[in-house]
Scaffold this motif. Structure first.
Motif, PDB file in Angstrom:
ATOM      1  N   SER A 124      23.357 -31.799   4.759  1.00  0.00           N
ATOM      2  CA  SER A 124      22.681 -32.134   6.007  1.00  0.00           C
ATOM      3  C   SER A 124      23.397 -31.451   7.174  1.00  0.00           C
ATOM      4  O   SER A 124      24.486 -30.885   7.026  1.00  0.00           O
ATOM      5  N   VAL A 125      22.750 -31.508   8.363  1.00  0.00           N
ATOM      6  CA  VAL A 125      23.326 -30.857   9.546  1.00  0.00           C
ATOM      7  C   VAL A 125      24.704 -31.435   9.866  1.00  0.00           C
ATOM      8  O   VAL A 125      25.678 -30.708  10.059  1.00  0.00           O
ATOM      9  N   GLY A 126      24.786 -32.761   9.906  1.00  0.00           N
ATOM     10  CA  GLY A 126      26.075 -33.383  10.219  1.00  0.00           C
ATOM     11  C   GLY A 126      27.128 -33.104   9.162  1.00  0.00           C
ATOM     12  O   GLY A 126      28.290 -32.836   9.482  1.00  0.00           O
ATOM     13  N   ARG A 127      26.708 -33.155   7.877  1.00  0.00           N
ATOM     14  CA  ARG A 127      27.661 -32.893   6.790  1.00  0.00           C
ATOM     15  C   ARG A 127      28.148 -31.445   6.820  1.00  0.00           C
ATOM     16  O   ARG A 127      29.332 -31.169   6.593  1.00  0.00           O
ATOM     17  N   ASP A 170      16.247 -34.835  21.647  1.00  0.00           N
ATOM     18  CA  ASP A 170      16.304 -33.693  20.736  1.00  0.00           C
ATOM     19  C   ASP A 170      16.886 -32.451  21.401  1.00  0.00           C
ATOM     20  O   ASP A 170      17.673 -31.728  20.788  1.00  0.00           O
ATOM     21  N   VAL A 171      16.478 -32.174  22.636  1.00  0.00           N
ATOM     22  CA  VAL A 171      16.993 -30.969  23.314  1.00  0.00           C
ATOM     23  C   VAL A 171      18.503 -31.066  23.480  1.00  0.00           C
ATOM     24  O   VAL A 171      19.238 -30.093  23.255  1.00  0.00           O
ATOM     25  N   GLU A 189      17.255 -25.081  12.551  1.00  0.00           N
ATOM     26  CA  GLU A 189      15.984 -25.102  11.829  1.00  0.00           C
ATOM     27  C   GLU A 189      15.882 -26.343  10.953  1.00  0.00           C
ATOM     28  O   GLU A 189      14.817 -26.976  10.869  1.00  0.00           O
ATOM     29  N   ARG A 190      16.983 -26.706  10.285  1.00  0.00           N
ATOM     30  CA  ARG A 190      16.964 -27.906   9.447  1.00  0.00           C
ATOM     31  C   ARG A 190      16.809 -29.159  10.311  1.00  0.00           C
ATOM     32  O   ARG A 190      16.079 -30.086   9.952  1.00  0.00           O
ATOM     33  N   TYR A 191      17.461 -29.189  11.458  1.00  0.00           N
ATOM     34  CA  TYR A 191      17.315 -30.341  12.364  1.00  0.00           C
ATOM     35  C   TYR A 191      15.870 -30.467  12.843  1.00  0.00           C
ATOM     36  O   TYR A 191      15.304 -31.560  12.849  1.00  0.00           O
ATOM     37  N   ASP A 192      15.251 -29.325  13.232  1.00  0.00           N
ATOM     38  CA  ASP A 192      13.869 -29.366  13.701  1.00  0.00           C
ATOM     39  C   ASP A 192      12.931 -29.853  12.603  1.00  0.00           C
ATOM     40  O   ASP A 192      11.991 -30.619  12.862  1.00  0.00           O
ATOM     41  N   ALA A 193      13.174 -29.388  11.361  1.00  0.00           N
ATOM     42  CA  ALA A 193      12.319 -29.798  10.254  1.00  0.00           C
ATOM     43  C   ALA A 193      12.421 -31.296   9.982  1.00  0.00           C
ATOM     44  O   ALA A 193      11.444 -31.936   9.582  1.00  0.00           O
ATOM     45  N   GLU A 194      13.602 -31.862  10.206  1.00  0.00           N
ATOM     46  CA  GLU A 194      13.812 -33.279   9.922  1.00  0.00           C
ATOM     47  C   GLU A 194      13.454 -34.177  11.109  1.00  0.00           C
ATOM     48  O   GLU A 194      13.416 -35.399  10.964  1.00  0.00           O
ATOM     49  N   HIS A 195      13.213 -33.580  12.294  1.00  0.00           N
ATOM     50  CA  HIS A 195      12.952 -34.394  13.483  1.00  0.00           C
ATOM     51  C   HIS A 195      11.678 -33.969  14.199  1.00  0.00           C
ATOM     52  O   HIS A 195      11.588 -34.002  15.435  1.00  0.00           O
TER      53      HIS A 195
END
Length: 280
Positions: A21-24, A65-66, A88-94
């Motif tokens: 994940s993004v945080g991980r 989000d921004v 990109e992964r953050y946008d896909a998940e949010h």
């Protein structure tokens, strides 16, 4: 005779859903670099609780989000990794990339409010003492002249009542202060850092501080407006919509291509010449 598969062909591919994940990913990059959360916070100016929350996939403390995307980009750059796959992964998940929003309400939490000034009692006491001494001296001086009963003589060579009275010279109006221009920035002293921000492509919220953390400007820069800041050591900037801003540092334009809606935290010193800023 059949030829067996190569080791690369036998190696199982990692499914996209098994990517960290993004945080991980940010946490692992920080651990691999041997740096602590406190060190990342000092390098990025993202507060320690927010860094901890991002590494635990809790983006609720980022303020939207921004704002979260700006933190992800800043931390990734400080760790030396590419922020785009993480964004990109953050946008896909949010729910996809957020649309641009007005900068002033969004970045209200980012503003650095100055501490209230305390009364300068020492200066007040000195001023009071000087006033008392001046009053006493003035009283003694006038009392001595009245006791002698003499009048002030006319100084030799000074005009009498029959002479033409001298007229005081008219006050010369002060020249208006010129607006900052590119040429003025180019001629700035070498021992200082000079930064000019110009909102050429739209309005943007701007925050600027000197090397002591004192606020030089904190507000909305309308399209077509510009601001210049000078300090003897360093200028820290926060750009709410970096894509709308053109930057000049020590007389030279910064060539970084900022995207619309992108949040940037930048630091410049007197040795910068328009290149990449310090990580901030």
């Amino acid at each position: 005779m059949s030829i067996g598969n190569s080791p690369e062909e036998d190696r199982p591919s990692i499914p996209e859903d098994d990517r960290p994940s993004v945080g991980r990913a940010l946490q692992q990059a920080r651990i691999d670099s041997g740096r602590t959360v406190e060190e990342i916070s000092a390098a990025t100016r993202v507060r320690v609780p927010i860094v901890h929350a991002i590494e635990q996939e809790d983006f609720s403390r980022c303020g939207g989000d921004v704002y979260a995307r700006g933190h992800i980009r800043t931390i990734a750059r400080a760790l030396g990794i590419d922020p785009e796959p993480l964004l990109e992964r953050y946008d896909a998940e949010h729910g996809g990339r957020p649309s641009p929003t007005p900068a002033a309400p969004l970045f209200e939490a980012e503003r650095i409010r100055p501490e209230p000034r305390r009364p300068n009692w020492t200066a007040a006491m000195v001023a009071a003492i000087v006033a008392v001494i001046g009053f006493v001296g003035f009283t003694l001086f006038n009392g001595g002249e009245d006791g002698q009963g003499s009048k002030n003589p006319v100084a030799e060579g000074s005009p009498t009542s029959g002479d033409t009275e001298s007229k005081p010279a008219p006050n010369k109006p002060s020249d208006p202060k010129p607006e900052p221009t590119d040429s003025a920035i180019a001629g700035a002293p070498k021992d200082k850092v000079t930064v000019m921000v110009s909102a050429d492509d739209g309005r943007s919220w701007i925050s600027a501080k000197d090397h002591n953390g004192a606020i030089l400007f904190d507000g909305l820069l309308e399209q077509g407006q510009s601001k210049s800041f000078t300090d003897k050591q360093k200028i820290d900037l926060v750009l709410g919509d970096a894509g709308a801003i053109k930057l000049f540092v020590n007389g030279k334009e910064v060539k970084d291509e900022f995207k619309p809606g992108q949040v940037e935290r930048l630091s410049y010193t007197r040795s910068d010449n328009g290149g990449a800023p310090e990580v901030g």
